[in-house]
Design an enzyme around this catalytic site. Structure first.
Site, short mmCIF file in Angstrom:
data_model
loop_
_atom_site.label_atom_id
_atom_site.label_comp_id
_atom_site.label_asym_id
_atom_site.label_seq_id
_atom_site.Cartn_x
_atom_site.Cartn_y
_atom_site.Cartn_z
N GLU A 154 8.04 2.85 14.48
CA GLU A 154 8.89 3.16 13.33
C GLU A 154 8.99 4.67 13.20
O GLU A 154 8.23 5.42 13.81
CB GLU A 154 8.28 2.57 12.06
CG GLU A 154 8.20 1.06 12.13
CD GLU A 154 8.00 0.44 10.78
OE1 GLU A 154 8.99 0.01 10.17
OE2 GLU A 154 6.85 0.37 10.33
N GLY A 199 2.21 -5.61 7.84
CA GLY A 199 1.21 -6.39 7.11
C GLY A 199 0.07 -6.80 8.02
O GLY A 199 -0.20 -6.13 9.02
N SER A 200 -0.56 -7.90 7.67
CA SER A 200 -1.76 -8.30 8.42
C SER A 200 -1.42 -8.83 9.81
O SER A 200 -0.31 -9.31 10.06
CB SER A 200 -2.52 -9.38 7.64
OG SER A 200 -1.82 -10.61 7.75
N GLU A 216 4.28 -4.22 12.55
CA GLU A 216 3.27 -3.17 12.36
C GLU A 216 2.09 -3.83 11.69
O GLU A 216 2.18 -4.25 10.54
CB GLU A 216 3.81 -2.06 11.44
CG GLU A 216 4.81 -1.14 12.06
CD GLU A 216 4.24 -0.31 13.19
OE1 GLU A 216 3.00 -0.23 13.34
OE2 GLU A 216 5.04 0.21 13.97
N ASN A 228 0.81 -1.24 0.00
CA ASN A 228 0.00 0.00 0.00
C ASN A 228 0.84 1.28 0.00
O ASN A 228 0.38 2.32 -0.45
CB ASN A 228 -1.02 -0.01 1.15
CG ASN A 228 -0.39 0.05 2.52
OD1 ASN A 228 0.77 -0.32 2.68
ND2 ASN A 228 -1.13 0.51 3.49
N GLY A 287 1.53 -11.35 10.91
CA GLY A 287 2.40 -10.79 11.95
C GLY A 287 2.54 -11.72 13.14
O GLY A 287 3.62 -11.88 13.71
N CYS A 326 -3.19 1.33 6.76
CA CYS A 326 -3.47 0.79 8.11
C CYS A 326 -4.00 1.90 9.00
O CYS A 326 -4.56 1.62 10.06
CB CYS A 326 -2.28 0.09 8.75
SG CYS A 326 -0.72 0.43 8.07
C1 UN1 Z 1 0.25 2.66 6.33
O1 UN1 Z 1 -0.93 2.73 6.00
O2 UN1 Z 1 0.76 1.54 6.50
O3 UN1 Z 1 -0.27 8.33 8.01
C2 UN1 Z 1 1.14 3.80 6.49
C3 UN1 Z 1 -0.41 7.82 6.90
C4 UN1 Z 1 0.81 7.57 6.05
C5 UN1 Z 1 1.42 6.26 6.37
C6 UN1 Z 1 0.47 5.12 6.32
N1 UN1 Z 1 1.75 8.65 6.22
O4 UN1 Z 1 -1.50 7.46 6.50
#
Ligand code: UN1
Length: 498
Positions: free
Chosen positions: A466, A230-231, A252, A154, A235, A286
């Protein structure tokens, strides 16, 4: 249509043909007939070769002064800036997000490069008085070794940069296993690292499928650290293998992020946030807003506004400047989103708008899902609890601020969160009481910046963050050093006591 790119593995400074004969391909999710790239279905032996190269390279890379290591990453940042438009176009074709968002994805990589490069001249430790005379005490950050980076599709540029850049500045070497859906983006990114002049073996790229390459990396005895995005299901598996093999691991994973809109909120502002948070990147972040928790006093009005705005969103190919919502990454994900709509209906949620796979005109050629609002959602429904990763937002009505916070917290995840209110006391209470790694006040749940920690509580993560200076904690371990210049044995806790 351009000729498909032939992606290869990059090991020990060479572009190699994988041992495995099988070749896979990535396609444009907005036009499934367009093959973007072919890439090798690498085998465990390819992983072995890459780990061997990374291990060898680590012995010299760890001794390169950190400011010098950082200069390579600075150069990567310059090259990313130079190729920004080309990369954005590629992201757009291979992953599907609209061009403006694709440029943002590359920009996040650029920001990360310059931020990480600057850390090369910091990497601060501590000095502190010893309890003994004529003795000096300090801490220094040490690299960990060979890092396997397993990344999602993504954010095909930003997320690998978040991981690789701090890892390399800290003195580790890297094996990058990109998502199967975005091999071309990964290849271009590694080409840039190579062009920046990184010595052989410092960054290695192994394409393939998670079950094979990912698994082989995670289980490999000579990999010291795994960083995975990932999922939650994968994970958990990665975490358990790393636990058994004593690897450092940073996970994550999922989110079920909510935006609260209180009765005193600026509703236009909250609307802008909700639409961007829920439907930006077609909900495939995410950090996406997948629940809207609405105070009953504004629920009806806000819902009408949201429905009206959502009905005007333009679906289409990311390269069309008018597109606001791009495609879903692949057929499997499209079906998954569609199944969640069946679940929502069966649970008694009401589909206010959307709810179907979009097939009008050219959309039929890709994997598009209509931006969808689910109303009358109750907090225990599966659509209020499980990550959907698509353009679907669930509306939940609440009677009070306390109830809003409690419902926001009522999931197993805890990545991002947001509240729209003009009440400073509520804003500060929310900052304290929301269980999430990230809380936005009067802003949407998406939009993290690279110099601040990124990650979540509960089942979203495993305690790491991160980006920001916290990335250094993932990719280094502390060494404590005592220097005794007294010339005699000094026994701590004993010789300085009566
Ligand atoms: C993600 O969806 O894994 O804050 C990262 C945000 C982006 C990073 C998303 N800067 O939506």
């Amino acid at each position: 249509m351009d000729t498909p790119l032939t992606c290869r593995n990059y090991i020990d400074g060479k572009w190699l043909t994988a041992v495995a004969a099988a070749t896979l391909e990535s396609r444009n999710p907005a036009n499934k007939r367009e093959v973007i790239a072919t890439f090798p279905r690498s085998a465990a032996t390819d992983v072995d070769t890459a780990v061997f190269a990374a291990r060898q390279a680590y012995q010299s890379w760890r001794l390169v002064p950190a400011p010098a290591r950082a200069e390579y990453i600075f150069k990567v940042g310059e090259l990313l800036s130079k190729y920004k438009e080309e990369l954005a176009q590629l992201i757009c074709r291979e992953m599907g997000k609209p061009l403006a968002e694709a440029r943002g994805d590359v920009q996040e990589g650029i920001d990360c490069a310059f931020y990480s490069a600057a850390e090369g001249r910091r990497l601060f430790g501590q000095t502190t008085p010893s309890e003994m005379p004529n003795k000096f005490a300090m801490t220094v950050r040490m690299p960990i070794g060979v890092c396997a980076l397993i990344t999602p599709w993504n954010f095909p540029i930003a997320i690998p940069c978040w991981k690789a850049m701090p890892a390399l500045v800290c003195g580790n070497t890297v094996i990058f296993k990109p998502a199967e859906d975005t091999p071309a983006c990964a290849t271009k990114l590694v080409e840039i690292f190579a062009e920046a002049g990184l010595p052989p073996g410092i960054i290695n790229l192994v394409h393939g499928v998670g079950e094979e390459v990912g698994k082989a990396l995670v289980a490999h005895p000579d990999v010291d650290l795994v960083s995975f995005t990932g999922s939650s299901e994968t994970g958990a598996e990665v975490g358990s293998i790393c636990g058994r093999t004593h690897k450092r691991v940073c996970l994550e994973m999922g989110g079920k992020n909510a935006q609260i809109v209180m009765e005193d909120a600026d509703l236009e502002l909250a609307l802008d946030g909700a639409v961007w948070g829920a439907f930006g990147t077609a909900g495939q972040r995410c950090t996406a807003t997948s629940r809207l928790i609405l105070h009953r006093d504004i629920k009806e009005k806000f819902t009408t506004m949201l429905k009206e705005r959502t009905s005007k969103l333009r679906l289409g190919t990311g390269s069309d400047p008018n597109t606001e919502v791009g495609p879903i990454i692949n057929e499997r994900q499209l079906q998954r989103v569609s199944q969640y709509l069946d679940i929502a209906r069966a649970e008694g949620a009401k589909v206010l708008i959307g709810g179907e796979i979009a097939t009008e005109g050219e959309l039929e050629n890709g994997y598009f899902f209509q931006p969808t609002i689910l109303d009358e959602v109750t907090p225990q429904m599966r659509v209020a609890q499980e990550e959907i990763f698509g353009p679907v937002v669930a509306l939940i009505e609440v009677n009070s601020f306390e109830e809003a916070i409690s419902i926001l917290n009522n999931t197993k995840y805890g990545l991002s969160s947001s509240i729209y209110t003009r009440d400073i006391n509520r804003a500060f209470t929310a900052m304290r009481d929301i269980e999430a790694g990230i809380t936005y006040i009067n802003g949407p749940t998406i939009g993290a910046e690279v110099h601040l920690p990124f990650g979540g509580v509960k089942q979203t993560g495993n305690g790491h963050r991160e980006a920001g200076t916290t990335a250094l904690d993932i990719f280094t371990e502390w060494k404590t050093v005592y220097v005794d210049f007294s010339g005699s044995l000094q026994r701590a806790q004993i010789d300085n006591r009566e």
